[in-house]
Design an enzyme around this catalytic site. Structure first.
Site, mmCIF file in Angstrom:
data_model
loop_
_atom_site.group_PDB
_atom_site.id
_atom_site.type_symbol
_atom_site.label_atom_id
_atom_site.label_comp_id
_atom_site.label_asym_id
_atom_site.label_seq_id
_atom_site.Cartn_x
_atom_site.Cartn_y
_atom_site.Cartn_z
ATOM 1 N N GLU A 232 5.044 68.354 4.173
ATOM 2 C CA GLU A 232 4.750 68.243 2.744
ATOM 3 C C GLU A 232 5.911 68.768 1.901
ATOM 4 O O GLU A 232 6.263 68.181 0.874
ATOM 5 C CB GLU A 232 3.467 69.010 2.413
ATOM 6 C CG GLU A 232 2.188 68.366 2.929
ATOM 7 C CD GLU A 232 1.941 67.003 2.311
ATOM 8 O OE1 GLU A 232 2.224 66.824 1.108
ATOM 9 O OE2 GLU A 232 1.474 66.115 3.040
ATOM 10 N N HIS B 158 6.867 61.075 -3.715
ATOM 11 C CA HIS B 158 6.475 61.988 -2.635
ATOM 12 C C HIS B 158 5.805 61.220 -1.496
ATOM 13 O O HIS B 158 6.138 61.415 -0.314
ATOM 14 C CB HIS B 158 5.529 63.054 -3.197
ATOM 15 C CG HIS B 158 4.833 63.868 -2.146
ATOM 16 N ND1 HIS B 158 5.299 65.085 -1.704
ATOM 17 C CD2 HIS B 158 3.690 63.626 -1.442
ATOM 18 C CE1 HIS B 158 4.483 65.554 -0.776
ATOM 19 N NE2 HIS B 158 3.499 64.693 -0.608
ATOM 20 N N GLU B 159 4.865 60.343 -1.834
ATOM 21 C CA GLU B 159 4.140 59.596 -0.801
ATOM 22 C C GLU B 159 5.056 58.593 -0.095
ATOM 23 O O GLU B 159 4.961 58.413 1.128
ATOM 24 C CB GLU B 159 2.930 58.890 -1.416
ATOM 25 C CG GLU B 159 1.903 59.814 -2.053
ATOM 26 C CD GLU B 159 1.346 60.853 -1.094
ATOM 27 O OE1 GLU B 159 1.374 60.610 0.131
ATOM 28 O OE2 GLU B 159 0.906 61.917 -1.567
ATOM 29 N N HIS C 130 7.180 60.249 2.647
ATOM 30 C CA HIS C 130 6.567 60.414 3.970
ATOM 31 C C HIS C 130 6.930 59.244 4.877
ATOM 32 O O HIS C 130 7.254 59.427 6.057
ATOM 33 C CB HIS C 130 5.048 60.513 3.828
ATOM 34 C CG HIS C 130 4.545 61.862 3.422
ATOM 35 N ND1 HIS C 130 4.823 63.015 4.113
ATOM 36 C CD2 HIS C 130 3.770 62.237 2.369
ATOM 37 C CE1 HIS C 130 4.236 64.044 3.522
ATOM 38 N NE2 HIS C 130 3.596 63.605 2.462
#
Length: 309
Positions: A159, A94-95, A98
């Protein structure tokens, strides 16, 4: 990308006394997972061109973030919050997503547009209401409108995108993607146990935990198909989402049983207190009777000093 090294330097200075050594097993575990994610997603240019480096901060905060230049920062609190390696792969994916999608640049672009619109709006407010007090009130209202109409909805959108892309990155790294929704279910329960107030989603920069669970549940079938195409080992038949629900139900049932037992014990104690005989008053000696000492009748033949004792 020019700003990222400056930001990384600031974080390194802020966390300089709490960074975990590279020889620490926690650091090595995170570094290994980041390497697996990068290697298994080498076909993506935004992954293969970035030199990923890991920094683990020894702190209770449940957080992780990645800068556009590949600097990964994760707190020890996050390592304690995840239940297994699959959840951690999803969080790191997920990070990294970004950075892959370029969310930092998107946010910077939005900030420029919003600042320009804000300047126009503030100029109009000042022209209509030249008094300082009214202008300050207008500026405060304008800042709140910018937050709730632009910044926070846009942040929630980013997000949700990172969840979607991060799940795909984790799938290609052979993670059990079914563990992704479980993590956010755990966080929902964690917040409830801590007594965290539940705020409406529109007030937050992140989607609610339950909305993230719903979105990820919809994406899991597609991610499982992608994982199967990547020559990953077969997953166990037991779905971690089902196991989690069963575990929660079992804990709740046990808690109810313990509460019932405690209540029954409390009621039993109250009944026992009600049934106890009332304390008896000592007999009042009648005139002319002899006092009793230790079950023996005191007589005038005993010394007065003994009788006084």
């Amino acid at each position: 990308m020019e700003l990222a090294p400056v930001t990384a330097e600031a974080y390194m200075e802020e966390f300089k006394d709490s960074l975990i050594a590279p020889s620490d097993p926690r650091h090595q575990a995170v570094e290994s997972l980041v390497r697996i994610l990068a290697e298994r997603n080498q076909d993506i240019a935004g992954i293969s061109s970035v030199p990923w480096t890991v920094h683990v901060v020894d702190g209770p905060t449940i957080n992780a973030f990645v800068l556009p230049n590949g600097k990964v920062f994760i707190f020890a609190g996050m390592l304690e919050a995840v239940a297994d390696i699959h959840q951690l792969l999803f969080i790191l994916g997920h990070e990294m997503a970004h950075t892959l999608i370029g969310h930092a640049a998107e946010q910077a672009s939005l900030a420029q547009v919003v600042e320009l619109l804000s300047l126009i709006l503030l100029t109009a407010i000042w022209a209509i209401c030249p008094r300082d007090s009214l202008a300050m009130l207008g500026q405060w209202i304008q800042s709140k409108l910018v937050q709730f109409l632009f910044n926070r909805p846009f942040s929630r959108k980013l997000e949700a995108e990172a969840d979607q892309v991060g799940l795909r990155l984790a799938a290609k790294a052979c993670a059990d993607v079914r563990a992704g929704p479980v993590f956010w279910q755990q966080m929902e329960i964690y917040d409830q146990l801590r007594g965290e107030p539940t705020i409406p989603e529109w007030l937050s920069t992140h989607p609610s935990h339950l909305n993230r669970v719903r979105q990820l549940d919809r994406l899991v079938p597609e991610a499982l198909e992608l994982r199967a195409r990547c020559d990953c080992p077969a997953l166990p038949k037991a779905d971690p989402r089902v196991i989690f629900h069963q575990s929660v139900e079992l804990l709740l049932d046990n808690a109810k049983k313990q509460e019932k037992i405690a209540q029954e014990e409390k009621n039993e104690k109250r009944r026992a207190e009600v049934m106890l005989p009332l304390p008896q008053s000592p007999p009042v000696p009648t005139p002319g009777s002899q006092p009793q000492l230790g079950g023996l009748q005191a007589t005038s033949a005993l010394p007065q000093t003994l009788l006084s004792k």
